[in-house]
Design a protein around this motif. Structure first.
Motif, PDB file in Angstrom:
ATOM      1  N   ALA A  56     -10.278  44.261  -6.241  1.00  0.00           N
ATOM      2  CA  ALA A  56      -9.797  44.933  -7.179  1.00  0.00           C
ATOM      3  C   ALA A  56      -9.459  44.553  -7.855  1.00  0.00           C
ATOM      4  N   ARG A  57      -8.864  42.806  -7.743  1.00  0.00           N
ATOM      5  CA  ARG A  57      -7.685  42.328  -9.132  1.00  0.00           C
ATOM      6  C   ARG A  57      -6.267  42.792  -9.069  1.00  0.00           C
ATOM      7  N   CYS A  58      -5.677  43.818  -8.386  1.00  0.00           N
ATOM      8  CA  CYS A  58      -4.502  44.184  -8.340  1.00  0.00           C
ATOM      9  C   CYS A  58      -3.510  43.227  -8.113  1.00  0.00           C
ATOM     10  N   SER A  59      -2.773  44.536  -9.036  1.00  0.00           N
ATOM     11  CA  SER A  59      -1.025  43.502  -8.629  1.00  0.00           C
ATOM     12  C   SER A  59      -0.282  43.658  -7.440  1.00  0.00           C
ATOM     13  N   ARG A  60      -0.587  44.974  -7.276  1.00  0.00           N
ATOM     14  CA  ARG A  60      -0.191  46.311  -6.700  1.00  0.00           C
ATOM     15  C   ARG A  60      -0.494  46.773  -4.797  1.00  0.00           C
ATOM     16  N   VAL A  61       0.067  47.110  -3.975  1.00  0.00           N
ATOM     17  CA  VAL A  61      -1.119  48.126  -2.946  1.00  0.00           C
ATOM     18  C   VAL A  61       0.511  48.546  -2.201  1.00  0.00           C
ATOM     19  N   GLY A  62       0.282  50.096  -1.992  1.00  0.00           N
ATOM     20  CA  GLY A  62       0.868  50.976  -1.422  1.00  0.00           C
ATOM     21  C   GLY A  62       0.286  51.785  -0.346  1.00  0.00           C
ATOM     22  N   VAL A  63       0.865  51.823   0.707  1.00  0.00           N
ATOM     23  CA  VAL A  63       0.053  52.127   2.055  1.00  0.00           C
ATOM     24  C   VAL A  63       1.101  52.936   2.757  1.00  0.00           C
TER      25      VAL A  63
END
Length: 422
Positions: A342-349
């Protein structure tokens, strides 16, 4: 349906039929005692008394013979009808001699329905009504026009009561037959339902076996993907670095490539340990699903250096082990995909308890992708999304993926909320 008009030997022994055995004797005793006490008042001659004694003996012999014979025969039938009319004749003759013998003749009212075929019940009751009417006007035959008129009135009243009570009895019998048929149908339906439940139980056991087998196959595919994506690539990199070492022009360059090979080896060892760790959901061994998810989300954030948030909505409930393990595996796979692609900076579960459904949502702000391209990637050797979807569907759930290039990805799994039955 069995014939409900016949009285079998077993029914003969039931309490409701006991009157047919002992009732006539008791009524005959009452009739003899009252007739003997009123013989002088009624004006019975010695000849009439002798005839009455003979008829009483006939009644006793007739009743005793019938009681013995009827225990082995079904009723009603021709024999029981003959017995009924013979007893009526004896009772009519006795009542003609003394009206108090009507105590014995009244037996016909109570036994007609069991001893007479259906078409003869009403005639038999009417004959008994004639006997009772003669007794009620003081004896037969009536003397004078007034007594004959009184006999007609009393006979009409008795016949009317016979018709009324016969109608009620027919209605009760119809209701009893309907109730018996309903009970038989309910028993048949219950047997069919029990058979269906047994078949469903066997099918459920078979499905559980298939689900376990499918789970084993899923785990093998997942491990194959893990080995392909981590260990195999790491070993390939180590071999490449060692090959460069053999051709390095100087010691410094060789040491650099050896260091890279060692880093790759350490990384591959870590991946191997992680794969072994994920063979079983050890995170659930000492904690529920919310705590396990919170732990793996925090570990993911520490490992990747990105922000990772976990939220629980609704009232948390203990879940069945299979449900907890499935959602935990989906979360691990989704987080792994986010870290690698994803190359993300934030994840929410988010874990949501909603009535009879539990939902797990994993969102990231990464580069996203085109979901329509997933089947082509799967055929090329990808495992993640199809594996997560298979896990959810195996426990009657579903998994949806929303994503588009440049706008992140949202994975949502919804499964039935099956509680822990331990």
């Amino acid at each position: 349906m069995p014939d409900t008009t016949a009285t079998t030997t077993a029914e003969w022994k039931q309490p409701r039929a006991s009157f047919d055995i002992w009732g006539p004797y008791a009524l005959l005793v009452v009739a003899v005692l009252t007739a003997a006490g009123s013989a002088a008042a009624v004006g019975m001659s010695r000849g009439e008394i002798f005839v009455a004694v003979v008829l009483v003996i006939v009644a006793l012999v007739l009743q005793a013979g019938w009681s013995r014979w009827a225990r082995e025969r079904p009723m009603p039938g021709r024999a029981s009808a003959c017995f009924y009319f013979a007893r009526w004749a004896v009772g009519f003759a006795l009542t003609w001699l003394n009206p108090f013998f009507a105590f014995y003749a009244v037996t016909g009212y109570y036994t007609a329905a069991r001893q007479l075929p259906r078409r003869l019940v009403l005639p038999g009751l009417c004959l008994t009504a004639v006997t009772m009417a003669g007794s009620e006007i003081g004896g037969m035959p009536p003397h004078g026009l007034v007594l004959w008129f009184g006999f007609a009135v009393v006979l009409g009243a008795n016949a009317g009561l016979v018709l009324l009570f016969t109608r009620y009895a027919d209605q009760e019998q119809a209701r009893a037959r309907t109730q018996a048929a309903t009970i038989c149908e309910l028993e048949r339906t219950n047997r069919a339902l029990q058979q269906a439940l047994d078949e469903n139980a066997a099918l459920h056991a078979q499905l559980l076996v298939q689900a376990r087998e499918a789970g084993v196959a899923d785990e093998r595919r997942r491990l194959a993907a893990e080995i392909h994506d981590t260990l195999a690539q790491g070993l390939t990199g180590i071999i490449a670095q060692l090959q460069v070492v053999s051709a390095a022009p100087d010691e410094a360059s060789a040491r650099e490539h050896v260091g890279r090979a060692m880093d790759l080896a350490r990384h591959s060892l870590g991946e191997a340990r992680r794969s072994v760790h994920n063979l079983a959901p050890v995170d659930l061994a000492d904690a529920g699903l919310p705590e396990a998810l919170k732990s793996i989300v925090a570990q993911w954030g520490e490992r990747t250096g990105h922000r990772a948030d976990f939220t629980v909505t609704g009232t948390a409930q203990p879940l069945h082990d299979e449900v907890s393990a499935t959602l935990l595996r989906i979360a691990q796979e989704a987080l792994s995909n986010a870290a690698r692609h994803a190359r993300c900076s934030r994840v929410g579960v988010t874990l949501s308890f909603m009535g009879d459904v539990v939902s797990l949502d994993i969102r990231d702000d990464g580069r996203g992708f085109d979901p329509l391209a997933v089947p082509a990637r799967t055929r090329a050797g990808g495992f993640g999304l199809d594996g997560m979807r298979a896990r959810a569907e195996r426990i009657a759930g579903s998994l949806t993926v929303e994503s588009e290039p440049g706008h992140g990805t949202a994975v949502s799994a919804r499964v039935p909320l099956v509680g822990d039955d331990r």
